[in-house]
Scaffold this motif. Structure first.
Motif, PDB file in Angstrom:
ATOM      1  N   PRO A   1       0.803  -1.223   0.000  1.00  0.00           N
ATOM      2  CA  PRO A   1       0.000   0.000   0.000  1.00  0.00           C
ATOM      3  C   PRO A   1       0.836   1.274   0.000  1.00  0.00           C
ATOM      4  CG  PRO A   1      -0.974  -1.613   1.483  1.00  0.00           C
ATOM      5  CD  PRO A   1       0.338  -2.192   1.025  1.00  0.00           C
ATOM      6  N   TRP A   2       1.933   1.288   0.763  1.00  0.00           N
ATOM      7  CA  TRP A   2       2.737   2.501   0.900  1.00  0.00           C
ATOM      8  C   TRP A   2       3.717   2.714  -0.252  1.00  0.00           C
ATOM      9  CZ3 TRP A   2       2.706  -1.666   4.251  1.00  0.00           C
ATOM     10  CH2 TRP A   2       3.768  -2.563   4.115  1.00  0.00           C
ATOM     11  N   GLY A   3       3.929   1.739  -1.071  1.00  0.00           N
ATOM     12  CA  GLY A   3       4.868   1.867  -2.171  1.00  0.00           C
ATOM     13  C   GLY A   3       5.561   0.558  -2.457  1.00  0.00           C
ATOM     14  N   ASP A   4       6.807   0.629  -2.902  1.00  0.00           N
ATOM     15  CA  ASP A   4       7.535  -0.569  -3.313  1.00  0.00           C
ATOM     16  C   ASP A   4       8.553  -1.043  -2.279  1.00  0.00           C
ATOM     17  OD1 ASP A   4       6.098  -0.431  -5.640  1.00  0.00           O
ATOM     18  OD2 ASP A   4       7.692   0.541  -6.792  1.00  0.00           O
ATOM     19  N   ALA A   5       8.803  -0.239  -1.251  1.00  0.00           N
ATOM     20  CA  ALA A   5       9.789  -0.606  -0.240  1.00  0.00           C
ATOM     21  C   ALA A   5       9.282  -1.757   0.620  1.00  0.00           C
ATOM     22  CB  ALA A   5      10.103   0.596   0.645  1.00  0.00           C
ATOM     23  N   ASP A   6      10.223  -2.610   1.059  1.00  0.00           N
ATOM     24  CA  ASP A   6       9.858  -3.687   1.975  1.00  0.00           C
ATOM     25  C   ASP A   6       9.245  -3.127   3.253  1.00  0.00           C
ATOM     26  OD1 ASP A   6      10.669  -5.729   0.355  1.00  0.00           O
ATOM     27  OD2 ASP A   6      12.603  -6.039   1.333  1.00  0.00           O
ATOM     28  N   PRO A   7       8.403  -3.911   3.942  1.00  0.00           N
ATOM     29  CA  PRO A   7       7.780  -3.423   5.173  1.00  0.00           C
ATOM     30  C   PRO A   7       8.815  -3.054   6.233  1.00  0.00           C
ATOM     31  CG  PRO A   7       6.689  -5.412   4.394  1.00  0.00           C
ATOM     32  CD  PRO A   7       7.921  -5.249   3.557  1.00  0.00           C
ATOM     33  N   ALA A   8       8.573  -1.949   6.908  1.00  0.00           N
ATOM     34  CA  ALA A   8       9.366  -1.508   8.047  1.00  0.00           C
ATOM     35  C   ALA A   8       8.410  -1.272   9.217  1.00  0.00           C
ATOM     36  CB  ALA A   8      10.127  -0.230   7.692  1.00  0.00           C
ATOM     37  N   PRO A   9       8.924  -1.162  10.439  1.00  0.00           N
ATOM     38  CA  PRO A   9       8.036  -1.014  11.599  1.00  0.00           C
ATOM     39  C   PRO A   9       7.064   0.157  11.514  1.00  0.00           C
ATOM     40  CG  PRO A   9      10.243  -1.580  12.324  1.00  0.00           C
ATOM     41  CD  PRO A   9      10.335  -1.346  10.844  1.00  0.00           C
ATOM     42  N   GLU A  10       7.433   1.214  10.794  1.00  0.00           N
ATOM     43  CA  GLU A  10       6.520   2.349  10.692  1.00  0.00           C
ATOM     44  C   GLU A  10       5.383   2.101   9.709  1.00  0.00           C
ATOM     45  OE1 GLU A  10      10.040   3.329   7.874  1.00  0.00           O
ATOM     46  OE2 GLU A  10       9.727   2.380   9.843  1.00  0.00           O
ATOM     47  N   HIS A  11       5.474   1.043   8.918  1.00  0.00           N
ATOM     48  CA  HIS A  11       4.454   0.768   7.904  1.00  0.00           C
ATOM     49  C   HIS A  11       3.309  -0.097   8.416  1.00  0.00           C
ATOM     50  CE1 HIS A  11       7.894   1.312   4.823  1.00  0.00           C
ATOM     51  NE2 HIS A  11       7.149   2.399   4.806  1.00  0.00           N
ATOM     52  N   ALA A  12       3.630  -1.084   9.248  1.00  0.00           N
ATOM     53  CA  ALA A  12       2.617  -2.093   9.558  1.00  0.00           C
ATOM     54  C   ALA A  12       2.997  -2.881  10.806  1.00  0.00           C
ATOM     55  CB  ALA A  12       2.444  -3.055   8.376  1.00  0.00           C
ATOM     56  N   ASN A  13       1.990  -3.465  11.425  1.00  0.00           N
ATOM     57  CA  ASN A  13       2.144  -4.321  12.603  1.00  0.00           C
ATOM     58  C   ASN A  13       2.294  -5.755  12.118  1.00  0.00           C
ATOM     59  OD1 ASN A  13       1.991  -5.624  15.063  1.00  0.00           O
ATOM     60  ND2 ASN A  13      -0.122  -5.005  15.497  1.00  0.00           N
ATOM     61  N   LEU A  14       3.538  -6.199  11.967  1.00  0.00           N
ATOM     62  CA  LEU A  14       3.856  -7.509  11.423  1.00  0.00           C
ATOM     63  C   LEU A  14       4.943  -8.178  12.261  1.00  0.00           C
ATOM     64  CD1 LEU A  14       4.146  -6.538   7.628  1.00  0.00           C
ATOM     65  CD2 LEU A  14       2.361  -8.001   8.601  1.00  0.00           C
ATOM     66  N   GLY A  15       5.150  -9.471  12.018  1.00  0.00           N
ATOM     67  CA  GLY A  15       6.309 -10.171  12.540  1.00  0.00           C
ATOM     68  C   GLY A  15       6.263 -10.529  14.003  1.00  0.00           C
ATOM     69  N   GLN A  16       5.080 -10.531  14.615  1.00  0.00           N
ATOM     70  CA  GLN A  16       4.935 -10.879  16.031  1.00  0.00           C
ATOM     71  C   GLN A  16       5.737  -9.919  16.921  1.00  0.00           C
ATOM     72  OE1 GLN A  16       5.181 -15.219  16.810  1.00  0.00           O
ATOM     73  NE2 GLN A  16       5.782 -14.721  18.897  1.00  0.00           N
ATOM     74  N   ARG A  17       5.932  -8.681  16.454  1.00  0.00           N
ATOM     75  CA  ARG A  17       6.548  -7.673  17.321  1.00  0.00           C
ATOM     76  C   ARG A  17       5.635  -7.381  18.496  1.00  0.00           C
ATOM     77  NH1 ARG A  17       6.796  -4.638  12.669  1.00  0.00           N
ATOM     78  NH2 ARG A  17       5.586  -2.979  13.677  1.00  0.00           N
ATOM     79  N   HIS A  18       4.335  -7.468  18.239  1.00  0.00           N
ATOM     80  CA  HIS A  18       3.310  -7.276  19.262  1.00  0.00           C
ATOM     81  C   HIS A  18       2.404  -8.497  19.226  1.00  0.00           C
ATOM     82  CE1 HIS A  18       4.831  -3.222  19.052  1.00  0.00           C
ATOM     83  NE2 HIS A  18       4.415  -3.094  17.796  1.00  0.00           N
ATOM     84  N   LEU A  19       1.688  -8.718  20.288  1.00  0.00           N
ATOM     85  CA  LEU A  19       0.780  -9.857  20.354  1.00  0.00           C
ATOM     86  C   LEU A  19      -0.678  -9.401  20.322  1.00  0.00           C
ATOM     87  CD1 LEU A  19       2.650 -12.061  22.995  1.00  0.00           C
ATOM     88  CD2 LEU A  19       2.338 -12.568  20.562  1.00  0.00           C
ATOM     89  N   ARG A  20      -0.912  -8.334  19.584  1.00  0.00           N
ATOM     90  CA  ARG A  20      -2.265  -7.796  19.453  1.00  0.00           C
ATOM     91  C   ARG A  20      -2.287  -6.827  18.270  1.00  0.00           C
ATOM     92  NH1 ARG A  20      -2.919  -5.345  25.066  1.00  0.00           N
ATOM     93  NH2 ARG A  20      -5.043  -4.911  24.347  1.00  0.00           N
ATOM     94  N   PRO A  21      -3.448  -6.531  17.738  1.00  0.00           N
ATOM     95  CA  PRO A  21      -3.542  -5.499  16.710  1.00  0.00           C
ATOM     96  C   PRO A  21      -3.286  -4.113  17.313  1.00  0.00           C
ATOM     97  CG  PRO A  21      -5.498  -6.909  16.725  1.00  0.00           C
ATOM     98  CD  PRO A  21      -4.744  -7.190  17.980  1.00  0.00           C
ATOM     99  N   ALA A  22      -2.820  -3.197  16.501  1.00  0.00           N
ATOM    100  CA  ALA A  22      -2.691  -1.803  16.898  1.00  0.00           C
ATOM    101  C   ALA A  22      -4.049  -1.114  16.764  1.00  0.00           C
ATOM    102  CB  ALA A  22      -1.648  -1.103  16.037  1.00  0.00           C
ATOM    103  N   PRO A  23      -4.286  -0.033  17.496  1.00  0.00           N
ATOM    104  CA  PRO A  23      -5.569   0.672  17.382  1.00  0.00           C
ATOM    105  C   PRO A  23      -5.879   1.056  15.933  1.00  0.00           C
ATOM    106  CG  PRO A  23      -4.323   1.512  19.250  1.00  0.00           C
ATOM    107  CD  PRO A  23      -3.403   0.588  18.504  1.00  0.00           C
TER     108      PRO A  23
END
Length: 466
Positions: A351-373
């Protein structure tokens, strides 16, 4: 289907992206071929990240928890552990490396099509210590293979596809193991920081997606799986889509208005299902002293109104949409909202472009154990202004899981082809439990419409008024 049956560090940090700096996959342009060292680095990072997560998920509980079946819908964790190693041996050591089988006698034990999940506890599975040793020995030999790998010659080896497929397979099973952790009874075994708090989202409730053609799927993303291919043109009529996923607070209004007691909101199959199983709220919710509580990885807490709703089946998502005077988006609508850039007319990788996902883009990778608001990650919104299309919750769509025009099964029909049909609904976007290596703007997930243990939510849509 999460972790399709065969089928921590965040991927992307410090790694080289295949095709980075090129136009979006699926746009029909030529991508720059990365060199062997870049492919090796990407494969190594992806395999290592997956194994670190597997270790985390299996070292945090004792042997009885590893060997127990916590739900008939899921395998014992120890089965997943050895299955991961066995698939890695089959595809990398044997298929790519031409090596002799290490333990051919266990192949049938870890063949998912040979043994349904409910039967796996009765099999003579490798005990935890032996399963760990086997997976580690396979990985050691794979590292030797990777060091001298030739990324040309066959479809399996081209651009490191087989290594990417194996890394994705392990991450998909890591997600199913995380689902098992959610289903297991007992005290909390996993911890992770919560997403950063954000101000209440006050943007528009919905976004207009223009009608017209767009490129769906991909023919250029090197590690894309068979059901994402090939890139093709789709025509979509103009429609409105929710800016964010439906929240717990919004879903509570549906419950309070008698949503589970009003037959007209449900399909006949959905109504029969919720009555047969006495469903009255999302899985893991319960009502206590006038408030909704939920169990999340061994902890009971108040249901946060601002988070995307989680653990609802397709029938529940569809009924909510009808109650709200809306509908679920089709898969094509979802992908256009996520990838289409009206300024250029092309489809982005994300959605944000062609760059690989980074922490500022999305809640991925089990960094958190819940959805973000809802409304989080403004840097991850699409060109049209739609947020959280990647990460947080898998999103049910209205579509059945079907092949794209020109689909060809690869490297085996059991990954996708055997699941095509009306029995499975498509989910898109990925959840907080999905690693970026197994999540793209074109990635397709699927499951039975009754499934709720998966990390599933949804957003709604409506056709543009004529």
């Amino acid at each position: 289907m999460t972790a399709p049956e065969t089928g921590t560090t965040t991927f992307g940090s410090g790694t080289t992206t295949v095709g980075s700096g090129t136009t979006a996959a699926g746009s029909g342009t030529t991508t720059v071929e990365p060199d062997a060292d870049a492919l090796r680095e990407r494969a190594l990072a992806s395999l290592t990240t997956a194994r670190d997560r597997t270790t985390l998920l299996t070292d945090c509980v004792d042997e009885p928890d590893l060997t127990a079946q916590h739900s008939p819908l899921m395998s014992p964790l120890v089965w997943d552990l050895a299955h991961i190693g066995n698939q890695e041996e089959l595809w990398l050591l044997r298929a790519v490396g031409g090596r002799e089988a290490m333990r051919p006698e266990i192949d049938t034990l870890y063949d998912a099509f040979e043994h349904p999940r409910a039967e796996r506890p009765s099999l003579p599975l490798l005990p935890p210590a032996e399963a760990r040793r086997y997976a580690a020995e396979v990985r050691g030999r794979v590292m030797d293979l990777l060091a001298g790998a030739d990324f040309h010659g066959t479809r399996l080896t081209e651009a490191g596809f087989a290594f990417g497929m194996v890394a994705q397979h392990e991450q998909q099973h890591d997600e199913t193991m995380l689902i098992t952790h959610q289903l297991r009874k007992g005290p909390q075994a996993l911890t992770a920081p919560d997403p950063e708090p954000v101000a209440l989202f006050t943007g528009p409730a919905e976004v207009l997606v223009p009608g017209g053609p767009f490129t769906m799927g991909t023919s250029a993303e090197p590690w894309a799986l068979d059901n994402e291919r090939p890139a093709h043109q789709r025509e979509v009529a103009p429609f409105w889509i929710d800016t964010t996923p439906v929240t717990n607070g919004a879903y509570q209004a549906f419950i309070a208005d008698g949503g589970y007691d009003t037959e007209r909101w449900w399909t006949p199959e959905g109504w029969a299902h919720i009555k047969r199983h006495s469903l009255t709220a999302p899985q893991f919710w319960r009502r206590d002293a006038g408030q909704w509580l939920r169990r999340r990885f061994g902890v009971t807490e108040a249901v946060p109104a601002e988070e995307p709703v989680l653990h609802v089946c397709w029938y529940e998502a569809d009924a909510y949409a009808r109650w709200a005077g809306r509908r679920l988006p089709t898969e094509a609508e979802w992908e256009k909202a996520a990838r289409f850039d009206p300024a250029t007319g092309r489809s982005r990788r994300y959605p944000w472009g062609d760059a690989d996902p980074a922490p500022e883009h999305a809640n991925l990778g089990q960094r958190h154990l819940r959805p973000a608001p809802a409304g989080s990650y403004p840097q991850g919104e699409s060109a049209l202004g739609v947020r959280q299309l990647i990460g947080d919750v898998w999103e049910w769509t209205a579509s059945d899981f079907l092949p794209y025009p020109g689909f060809r099964a690869f490297p085996y029909k059991e990954y996708s082809e055997v699941f095509f049909g009306s029995g499975y609904k498509v989910l898109r976007g990925g959840s907080f439990a999905v690693d970026p290596v197994a999540c793209r703007g074109t990635f397709r997930n699927w499951d039975h419409p009754i499934r709720r243990q998966i990390f599933s939510g949804f957003r709604t849509a409506r056709s543009e008024a004529v």
